[in-house]
Scaffold this motif. Structure first.
Motif, mmCIF file in Angstrom:
data_model
loop_
_atom_site.group_PDB
_atom_site.id
_atom_site.type_symbol
_atom_site.label_atom_id
_atom_site.label_comp_id
_atom_site.label_asym_id
_atom_site.label_seq_id
_atom_site.Cartn_x
_atom_site.Cartn_y
_atom_site.Cartn_z
ATOM 1 N N THR A 183 0.252 -1.511 -0.289
ATOM 2 C CA THR A 183 -0.002 0.243 0.012
ATOM 3 C C THR A 183 1.238 1.364 -0.095
ATOM 4 O O THR A 183 2.184 1.587 -0.198
ATOM 5 N N ALA A 184 0.742 2.453 0.028
ATOM 6 C CA ALA A 184 0.997 3.264 0.512
ATOM 7 C C ALA A 184 1.500 4.150 1.922
ATOM 8 O O ALA A 184 0.609 3.871 2.738
ATOM 9 N N ALA A 185 2.795 4.408 1.782
ATOM 10 C CA ALA A 185 3.194 4.658 3.031
ATOM 11 C C ALA A 185 2.799 5.868 3.838
ATOM 12 O O ALA A 185 2.827 5.762 4.840
ATOM 13 N N HIS A 186 1.604 6.652 3.613
ATOM 14 C CA HIS A 186 1.531 7.699 3.912
ATOM 15 C C HIS A 186 -0.118 7.421 4.828
ATOM 16 O O HIS A 186 -0.674 7.724 5.461
ATOM 17 N N HIS A 196 8.752 2.451 3.072
ATOM 18 C CA HIS A 196 10.725 2.472 2.751
ATOM 19 C C HIS A 196 10.807 3.635 3.340
ATOM 20 O O HIS A 196 10.507 4.559 4.126
ATOM 21 N N PRO A 197 12.504 3.342 3.971
ATOM 22 C CA PRO A 197 13.048 3.507 5.170
ATOM 23 C C PRO A 197 12.709 5.645 4.303
ATOM 24 O O PRO A 197 13.239 6.603 5.261
ATOM 25 N N GLY A 198 12.806 5.764 3.396
ATOM 26 C CA GLY A 198 13.410 7.185 2.920
ATOM 27 C C GLY A 198 12.180 7.807 2.768
ATOM 28 O O GLY A 198 11.997 8.975 2.422
ATOM 29 N N TYR A 199 11.386 7.586 3.046
ATOM 30 C CA TYR A 199 9.781 8.111 2.987
ATOM 31 C C TYR A 199 9.512 9.047 3.838
ATOM 32 O O TYR A 199 10.361 8.825 5.532
ATOM 33 N N ILE A 200 9.526 10.793 4.119
ATOM 34 C CA ILE A 200 8.940 11.100 5.111
ATOM 35 C C ILE A 200 7.803 12.053 5.362
ATOM 36 O O ILE A 200 7.415 12.625 4.020
ATOM 37 N N HIS A 201 6.979 11.541 5.822
ATOM 38 C CA HIS A 201 5.297 12.186 6.343
ATOM 39 C C HIS A 201 5.780 13.193 6.309
ATOM 40 O O HIS A 201 6.392 14.482 6.917
ATOM 41 N N SER A 259 -0.303 7.267 -4.957
ATOM 42 C CA SER A 259 -0.448 7.799 -3.785
ATOM 43 C C SER A 259 -0.492 9.438 -3.872
ATOM 44 O O SER A 259 -1.385 9.415 -2.512
ATOM 45 N N ALA A 260 -1.085 9.893 -4.860
ATOM 46 C CA ALA A 260 -1.559 11.051 -4.692
ATOM 47 C C ALA A 260 -2.467 11.498 -5.683
ATOM 48 O O ALA A 260 -2.459 10.909 -6.919
ATOM 49 N N MET A 261 -3.439 12.914 -5.622
ATOM 50 C CA MET A 261 -3.947 13.166 -6.465
ATOM 51 C C MET A 261 -3.090 14.862 -7.099
ATOM 52 O O MET A 261 -2.299 15.829 -6.602
#
Length: 267
Positions: free
Chosen positions: A62-65, A103-108, A210-212
């Motif tokens: 799924t998506a990380a956010h 993902h370890p590189g994802y920054i919310h 991920s997004a619109m």
């Protein structure tokens, strides 16, 4: 589903002719849902839902956010439940979640985001029990789609949360900084939806929504390019504490994900 205004994509989209989109079709019957049952609604207690897809008997993508609460805090695994093939209140399989790894590189960044975040916006969740049913087969991972490719998306969304919707044909407008721009019709709740390409008559996951975005006044969907980020995420998942009772198996890019083959980075 987050909204995302990406001015840098405007030239990319406007350079292409107008591309037709197929209408969304609600998968209301078992016959219509055949092949798509391993897509499910990822319910999040106290927040809402995202969409996720089975990539192994015990692993969903799924998506990380989707792992973050309204206040930016990480959501605990016990608040997630996966309802595969959910339609009209009935699921083909329902599982709780043991752990969720982004993902370890994802920054919310809350409700706002940028291309760097979208490019890493993927997560895997480990189910409490494997899903082993003939009609609920894990989806293989496809190669990165190219501009002009036709893809499809299966998603839940705002106003259509009781059954999945299939958009059989939408188009890849292009790729920039790890973000895939798509003409697919998505809405709130569609975060994490699998973007499919057909290989040998069978669907494979080519991206995750991920997004619109608004590109030159036109609504598009943004997805993650899985080719590199998924390698990193699965390695990170394998290094995280294993579930009780055994270690983690990794998967080969492009191979069937239920056979436990060793994952090999090919970058």
């Amino acid at each position: 589903m987050r909204q995302f205004f990406l001015a840098a994509m405007m030239a990319l989209a406007s350079a292409l002719p107008a591309l037709a989109q197929s209408d969304l079709v609600t998968l209301q019957t078992r016959q219509a849902s055949t092949g798509w049952e391993a897509v499910g609604r990822l319910d999040i207690a106290g927040k809402g839902f995202c969409t996720a897809a089975l990539i192994r008997e015990r692993l969903i993508l799924t998506a990380a956010h989707c792992l973050y609460d309204h206040d930016g805090a990480l959501i605990t695994a016990d608040r997630f439940s996966f309802r595969a093939g959910l339609r009209d209140g009935r699921a083909a399989a329902t599982r709780n979640v043991l752990r969720a790894v982004g993902h370890p590189g994802y920054i919310h960044q809350g409700d706002t985001t940028d291309a760097a975040a979208v490019a890493m916006d993927i997560a895997v969740l480990e189910l409490d029990r494997p899903i082993i049913e003939h009609r609920l087969q894990p989806y293989p991972i496809a190669d990165r789609p190219l501009a002009g490719d036709e893809v499809g998306v299966v998603s839940y969304g705002q106003g259509r949360e009781d059954a999945p919707s299939l958009q059989e044909v939408c188009t890849v407008l292009g790729r920039q900084t790890g973000v895939i721009v798509l003409t697919c019709d998505v809405d709130f709740g569609s975060s994490g939806s699998p973007v499919f390409t057909m290989r040998g008559g069978a669907p494979q996951i080519a991206s995750v929504v991920s997004a619109m975005a608004l590109v030159d006044g036109r609504k598009v969907a943004l997805g993650t390019s899985l080719e590199g980020p998924l390698h990193v995420l699965l390695a990170h998942f394998a290094d995280a504490p294993a579930r009780p009772g055994g270690g983690q198996r990794l998967i080969t890019h492009g191979a069937r994900n239920d056979i436990g083959a060793k994952f090999i980075t090919v970058d």
